[in-house]
Design a protein around this motif. Structure first.
Motif, PDB file in Angstrom:
ATOM      1  N   ALA A 105       0.834  -1.212   0.000  1.00  0.00           N
ATOM      2  CA  ALA A 105       0.000   0.000   0.000  1.00  0.00           C
ATOM      3  C   ALA A 105       0.860   1.250   0.000  1.00  0.00           C
ATOM      4  N   VAL A 106       1.943   1.235   0.771  1.00  0.00           N
ATOM      5  CA  VAL A 106       2.849   2.390   0.822  1.00  0.00           C
ATOM      6  C   VAL A 106       3.467   2.637  -0.553  1.00  0.00           C
ATOM      7  N   VAL A 107       3.872   1.572  -1.227  1.00  0.00           N
ATOM      8  CA  VAL A 107       4.483   1.697  -2.556  1.00  0.00           C
ATOM      9  C   VAL A 107       3.472   2.248  -3.562  1.00  0.00           C
ATOM     10  N   ARG A 108       2.225   1.842  -3.456  1.00  0.00           N
ATOM     11  CA  ARG A 108       1.199   2.352  -4.376  1.00  0.00           C
ATOM     12  C   ARG A 108       0.939   3.848  -4.154  1.00  0.00           C
ATOM     13  N   ILE A 109       0.974   4.276  -2.921  1.00  0.00           N
ATOM     14  CA  ILE A 109       0.617   5.661  -2.584  1.00  0.00           C
ATOM     15  C   ILE A 109       1.752   6.635  -2.861  1.00  0.00           C
ATOM     16  N   MET A 110       2.972   6.266  -2.497  1.00  0.00           N
ATOM     17  CA  MET A 110       4.098   7.192  -2.541  1.00  0.00           C
ATOM     18  C   MET A 110       4.827   7.088  -3.885  1.00  0.00           C
ATOM     19  N   ASP A 111       5.563   8.135  -4.237  1.00  0.00           N
ATOM     20  CA  ASP A 111       6.264   8.172  -5.520  1.00  0.00           C
ATOM     21  C   ASP A 111       7.568   7.395  -5.504  1.00  0.00           C
ATOM     22  N   ASP A 112       8.203   7.314  -4.345  1.00  0.00           N
ATOM     23  CA  ASP A 112       9.474   6.585  -4.247  1.00  0.00           C
ATOM     24  C   ASP A 112       9.568   5.969  -2.860  1.00  0.00           C
ATOM     25  N   VAL A 113       9.929   4.689  -2.795  1.00  0.00           N
ATOM     26  CA  VAL A 113      10.084   3.986  -1.525  1.00  0.00           C
ATOM     27  C   VAL A 113      11.418   3.247  -1.548  1.00  0.00           C
ATOM     28  N   ALA A 114      12.256   3.529  -0.557  1.00  0.00           N
ATOM     29  CA  ALA A 114      13.552   2.855  -0.415  1.00  0.00           C
ATOM     30  C   ALA A 114      13.555   2.099   0.902  1.00  0.00           C
ATOM     31  N   ILE A 115      14.025   0.847   0.863  1.00  0.00           N
ATOM     32  CA  ILE A 115      13.995  -0.031   2.037  1.00  0.00           C
ATOM     33  C   ILE A 115      15.400  -0.531   2.328  1.00  0.00           C
ATOM     34  N   ALA A 116      15.833  -0.375   3.585  1.00  0.00           N
ATOM     35  CA  ALA A 116      17.093  -0.952   4.055  1.00  0.00           C
ATOM     36  C   ALA A 116      16.768  -1.803   5.273  1.00  0.00           C
ATOM     37  N   THR A 117      17.213  -3.051   5.292  1.00  0.00           N
ATOM     38  CA  THR A 117      16.823  -3.955   6.372  1.00  0.00           C
ATOM     39  C   THR A 117      17.936  -4.947   6.670  1.00  0.00           C
ATOM     40  N   SER A 118      18.047  -5.305   7.956  1.00  0.00           N
ATOM     41  CA  SER A 118      19.000  -6.335   8.376  1.00  0.00           C
ATOM     42  C   SER A 118      18.548  -6.875   9.721  1.00  0.00           C
ATOM     43  N   PRO A 119      18.925  -8.117  10.060  1.00  0.00           N
ATOM     44  CA  PRO A 119      18.517  -8.694  11.345  1.00  0.00           C
ATOM     45  C   PRO A 119      19.052  -7.909  12.545  1.00  0.00           C
ATOM     46  N   ASP A 120      20.209  -7.289  12.386  1.00  0.00           N
ATOM     47  CA  ASP A 120      20.834  -6.574  13.505  1.00  0.00           C
ATOM     48  C   ASP A 120      20.326  -5.152  13.663  1.00  0.00           C
ATOM     49  N   ALA A 121      20.050  -4.486  12.555  1.00  0.00           N
ATOM     50  CA  ALA A 121      19.717  -3.052  12.597  1.00  0.00           C
ATOM     51  C   ALA A 121      18.230  -2.760  12.422  1.00  0.00           C
ATOM     52  N   GLY A 122      17.413  -3.783  12.197  1.00  0.00           N
ATOM     53  CA  GLY A 122      16.001  -3.536  11.951  1.00  0.00           C
ATOM     54  C   GLY A 122      15.764  -3.038  10.532  1.00  0.00           C
ATOM     55  N   THR A 123      14.693  -2.304  10.336  1.00  0.00           N
ATOM     56  CA  THR A 123      14.284  -1.876   8.996  1.00  0.00           C
ATOM     57  C   THR A 123      14.081  -0.365   8.965  1.00  0.00           C
ATOM     58  N   ARG A 124      14.556   0.226   7.879  1.00  0.00           N
ATOM     59  CA  ARG A 124      14.297   1.641   7.617  1.00  0.00           C
ATOM     60  C   ARG A 124      13.592   1.754   6.275  1.00  0.00           C
ATOM     61  N   VAL A 125      12.463   2.461   6.252  1.00  0.00           N
ATOM     62  CA  VAL A 125      11.726   2.715   5.024  1.00  0.00           C
ATOM     63  C   VAL A 125      11.663   4.225   4.816  1.00  0.00           C
ATOM     64  N   VAL A 126      12.089   4.659   3.636  1.00  0.00           N
ATOM     65  CA  VAL A 126      12.002   6.075   3.262  1.00  0.00           C
ATOM     66  C   VAL A 126      10.964   6.174   2.157  1.00  0.00           C
ATOM     67  N   ALA A 127       9.819   6.770   2.487  1.00  0.00           N
ATOM     68  CA  ALA A 127       8.703   6.884   1.536  1.00  0.00           C
ATOM     69  C   ALA A 127       8.487   8.357   1.221  1.00  0.00           C
ATOM     70  N   LEU A 128       8.539   8.712  -0.052  1.00  0.00           N
ATOM     71  CA  LEU A 128       8.494  10.120  -0.454  1.00  0.00           C
ATOM     72  C   LEU A 128       7.407  10.336  -1.495  1.00  0.00           C
ATOM     73  N   ARG A 129       6.713  11.458  -1.359  1.00  0.00           N
ATOM     74  CA  ARG A 129       5.740  11.860  -2.384  1.00  0.00           C
ATOM     75  C   ARG A 129       6.017  13.301  -2.782  1.00  0.00           C
ATOM     76  N   TRP A 130       6.062  13.545  -4.084  1.00  0.00           N
ATOM     77  CA  TRP A 130       6.349  14.882  -4.601  1.00  0.00           C
ATOM     78  C   TRP A 130       5.097  15.734  -4.607  1.00  0.00           C
ATOM     79  N   CYS A 131       5.282  17.017  -4.346  1.00  0.00           N
ATOM     80  CA  CYS A 131       4.186  17.985  -4.387  1.00  0.00           C
ATOM     81  C   CYS A 131       4.225  18.706  -5.726  1.00  0.00           C
ATOM     82  N   HIS A 132       3.099  18.747  -6.424  1.00  0.00           N
ATOM     83  CA  HIS A 132       3.068  19.331  -7.764  1.00  0.00           C
ATOM     84  C   HIS A 132       2.505  20.752  -7.789  1.00  0.00           C
TER      85      HIS A 132
END
Length: 335
Positions: A110-137
């Protein structure tokens, strides 16, 4: 200038009670930035998905709301971090219906459908970071904008190896200027790769950030770069640079901030940060060597008091050498 300072910033997510205030903050922030009611509601939905999953599956975490400016566009970034076990299969997590209870995986489609760009970084030790961005027109006037970015590619197209980004989070502002070695498509691609990384980065220590960027692009054609953190509340700026980009505080005088020799992604010494005072009304101005340094120094006293987008554009227009890609970014520091 749009009044959003109290809405951007870091939100701790420990329980479901923290999700509601965050969703209201992101909805209000989106509205003030000029998103329509429907896009604002969608951004709020994506933010709710990320925050709820932090509570359910991620062991707690945080969500940062950021305004982001890149060349020719501005947007709203939601940076979600959890302390869970990571996502074992990111590709599977992006398929509708996927869930293992392993962190931020549920709801990602759902996040990927809504936002213009989604970047995911994940590892067992560091957990998960999601950067979800939407551009304003929605376009905004120069007086509404605290910053401006101007680019001029050497070649007659939009592929510029010089670039810049500004990120606002609360009363702190991250500003980066990048000059990728060479020109054309490959230089532009590396510049875009660095911008995408910087959207969700931790800007609190510019030297450490520059070191991480160096590792991120190690083995590439390389770049010069300057990274600055402006803390408006403390009246200080911290800067770390490598190569021949220039960063300066422009107020009653012009104070240049020091960088080190080397190449980001190539041969680079460990980064060092330097600190300087800033005051309300000052401008932080950064430029690449596609601008003639002597011409910039001559123009700054005349142009330094204007709106930041105008300052960046006029410096580029007056001072570009015409023999290289060029970029300039300016941030007006508010009180």
């Amino acid at each position: 200038m749009l009044g959003t300072d109290s809405l951007t910033g870091l939100h701790a997510i420990r329980s479901r009670r923290d999700v509601g205030p965050l969703v209201e903050a992101v909805r209000e922030l989106a509205s003030r930035m000029g998103f329509g009611s429907a896009p604002a509601a969608l951004i709020a939905t994506a933010t709710s998905e990320l925050a709820t999953n932090i509570v359910r599956y991620g062991g707690g975490g945080e969500v940062a709301l950021r305004r982001v400016w890149e060349p020719g566009r501005r947007g709203l970034a939601v940076v979600a971090r959890d302390r869970g076990p990571g996502i074992a299969d990111v590709e599977a997590a992006l398929r509708p219906g996927y869930s293992t209870g392993g962190g931020l995986g549920l709801g990602l489609p759902a996040v990927v459908r809504i936002m213009d760009d989604v970047a995911i970084a994940t590892s067992p030790d560091a957990g998960t970071r999601v950067v979800a961005l939407r551009w304003c027109h929605r376009s905004a006037s120069a007086d509404e904008q605290p910053c401006g970015i101007a680019l001029k590619p050497l070649q007659d197209d939009s592929r510029c190896g010089d670039t810049a980004i500004v990120v606002e989070e609360g009363e702190r502002w991250g500003v980066a200027i990048v000059d990728v070695l060479g020109h054309g498509r490959e230089a532009h691609r590396l510049a875009r790769r660095l911008l995408r990384r910087l959207r969700g980065e931790d800007w609190s220590d510019p030297a450490a950030l520059l070191d991480r960027l160096h590792v991120h692009v190690r083995g590439s054609r390389g770049a010069a770069a300057g990274v600055s953190l402006v803390d408006a509340a403390r009246g200080r700026v911290r800067h770390a640079g490598v190569g021949n980009t220039v960063t300066a505080v422009v107020g009653t005088s012009v104070q240049r901030l020091t960088g080190r020799s080397g190449v980001l992604g190539g041969t680079m010494p460990r980064a060092r940060a330097f600190e300087a005072p800033v005051a309300a009304g000052d401008a932080l101005v950064c430029w690449t060597d596609g601008l003639a340094d002597r011409a910039v120094r001559k123009a700054l006293p005349e142009l330094g008091a204007g709106p930041a987008p105008v300052l960046a554009a006029q410096l580029l227009e007056r001072c570009a050498r015409g023999t290289d890609d060029a970029a300039c970014v300016a941030l007006r520091i508010s009180g």
